[in-house]
Design a protein around this motif. Structure first.
Motif, PDB file in Angstrom:
ATOM      1  N   ASP A 104      28.767  42.904  45.630  1.00  0.00           N
ATOM      2  CA  ASP A 104      29.722  42.349  46.420  1.00  0.00           C
ATOM      3  C   ASP A 104      29.686  42.527  47.815  1.00  0.00           C
ATOM      4  O   ASP A 104      30.252  41.808  48.727  1.00  0.00           O
ATOM      5  N   VAL A 130      30.589  35.097  41.001  1.00  0.00           N
ATOM      6  CA  VAL A 130      32.050  35.501  41.240  1.00  0.00           C
ATOM      7  C   VAL A 130      33.345  34.739  40.348  1.00  0.00           C
ATOM      8  O   VAL A 130      34.443  35.023  40.524  1.00  0.00           O
ATOM      9  N   ARG A 188      36.557  36.254  38.892  1.00  0.00           N
ATOM     10  CA  ARG A 188      36.807  37.469  39.555  1.00  0.00           C
ATOM     11  C   ARG A 188      37.436  37.095  41.094  1.00  0.00           C
ATOM     12  O   ARG A 188      38.371  37.614  41.381  1.00  0.00           O
ATOM     13  N   PHE A 189      37.068  35.979  41.650  1.00  0.00           N
ATOM     14  CA  PHE A 189      37.488  35.587  42.786  1.00  0.00           C
ATOM     15  C   PHE A 189      38.438  34.247  42.691  1.00  0.00           C
ATOM     16  O   PHE A 189      38.046  33.407  41.815  1.00  0.00           O
ATOM     17  N   SER A 197      40.348  45.427  44.459  1.00  0.00           N
ATOM     18  CA  SER A 197      40.388  44.118  45.080  1.00  0.00           C
ATOM     19  C   SER A 197      40.674  44.204  46.516  1.00  0.00           C
ATOM     20  O   SER A 197      41.192  45.183  47.029  1.00  0.00           O
ATOM     21  N   MET A 250      39.754  38.583  45.972  1.00  0.00           N
ATOM     22  CA  MET A 250      38.599  39.059  45.227  1.00  0.00           C
ATOM     23  C   MET A 250      39.012  40.380  44.409  1.00  0.00           C
ATOM     24  O   MET A 250      39.600  41.236  44.749  1.00  0.00           O
ATOM     25  N   ASN A 251      38.749  40.315  43.049  1.00  0.00           N
ATOM     26  CA  ASN A 251      39.243  41.212  42.044  1.00  0.00           C
ATOM     27  C   ASN A 251      38.000  41.755  41.448  1.00  0.00           C
ATOM     28  O   ASN A 251      36.891  41.181  41.372  1.00  0.00           O
ATOM     29  N   SER A 252      38.012  42.813  40.694  1.00  0.00           N
ATOM     30  CA  SER A 252      36.984  43.705  39.745  1.00  0.00           C
ATOM     31  C   SER A 252      35.679  43.594  40.878  1.00  0.00           C
ATOM     32  O   SER A 252      34.767  43.149  40.346  1.00  0.00           O
ATOM     33  N   LEU A 253      35.776  43.941  42.014  1.00  0.00           N
ATOM     34  CA  LEU A 253      34.869  43.974  43.038  1.00  0.00           C
ATOM     35  C   LEU A 253      33.743  44.943  42.570  1.00  0.00           C
ATOM     36  O   LEU A 253      33.906  46.058  41.966  1.00  0.00           O
ATOM     37  N   LYS A 254      32.448  44.464  42.579  1.00  0.00           N
ATOM     38  CA  LYS A 254      31.243  45.299  42.313  1.00  0.00           C
ATOM     39  C   LYS A 254      30.531  45.716  43.682  1.00  0.00           C
ATOM     40  O   LYS A 254      30.461  44.988  44.618  1.00  0.00           O
TER      41      LYS A 254
END
Length: 126
Positions: free
Chosen positions: A92, A66, A69-70, A16, A85-89
């Motif tokens: 991103d 997003v 997640r965002f 995150s 921003m969570n669970s970033l990939k």
């Protein structure tokens, strides 16, 4: 209004980050504020937007990529807008920009934003 984005960095996938957008000006609450991003070799794309809060209830809108997640939020007392921003990939990874507008056109189009901050780089490692 002048904008300054910060909070980017290097984070592993699944991690995150919280981006911040600091604004100048006493009428900041009268602007819609959006986050956009641009990955290397790609066009700038919409991420999220939060509506002005001058008289109506604040609303938010997210790109499908997003959503969930965002989270975008604003603090009009501190003249700040945040992007949690969570669970970033890895997808991103991009330079993230905040922008503001007083127009009433589509809030997801970068063409409708008149004020831009400098970008902040987010790198998500796999």
């Amino acid at each position: 209004v002048q904008l300054q984005a910060s909070g980017g960095g290097l984070v592993p996938a699944g991690g995150s980050l919280r981006l911040s957008c600091a604004a100048s000006g006493r009428t900041f609450s009268m602007y819609d504020v959006g986050w956009f991003r641009q990955a290397p070799g790609k066009e700038r794309e919409f991420v999220a937007t939060i509506s002005r809060s001058d008289w109506s209830e604040v609303s938010t809108y997210y790109a499908d990529s997003v959503k969930g997640r965002f989270t975008i939020s604003r603090d009009n007392v501190e003249n700040m807008v945040y992007l949690q921003m969570n669970s970033l990939k890895p997808d991103d990874t991009a330079v993230y920009y905040c922008a503001a507008t007083k127009r009433y056109d589509s809030s997801s189009s970068s063409n409708n934003y008149d004020y831009w901050g400098q970008g902040t780089l987010v790198t998500v490692s796999s």
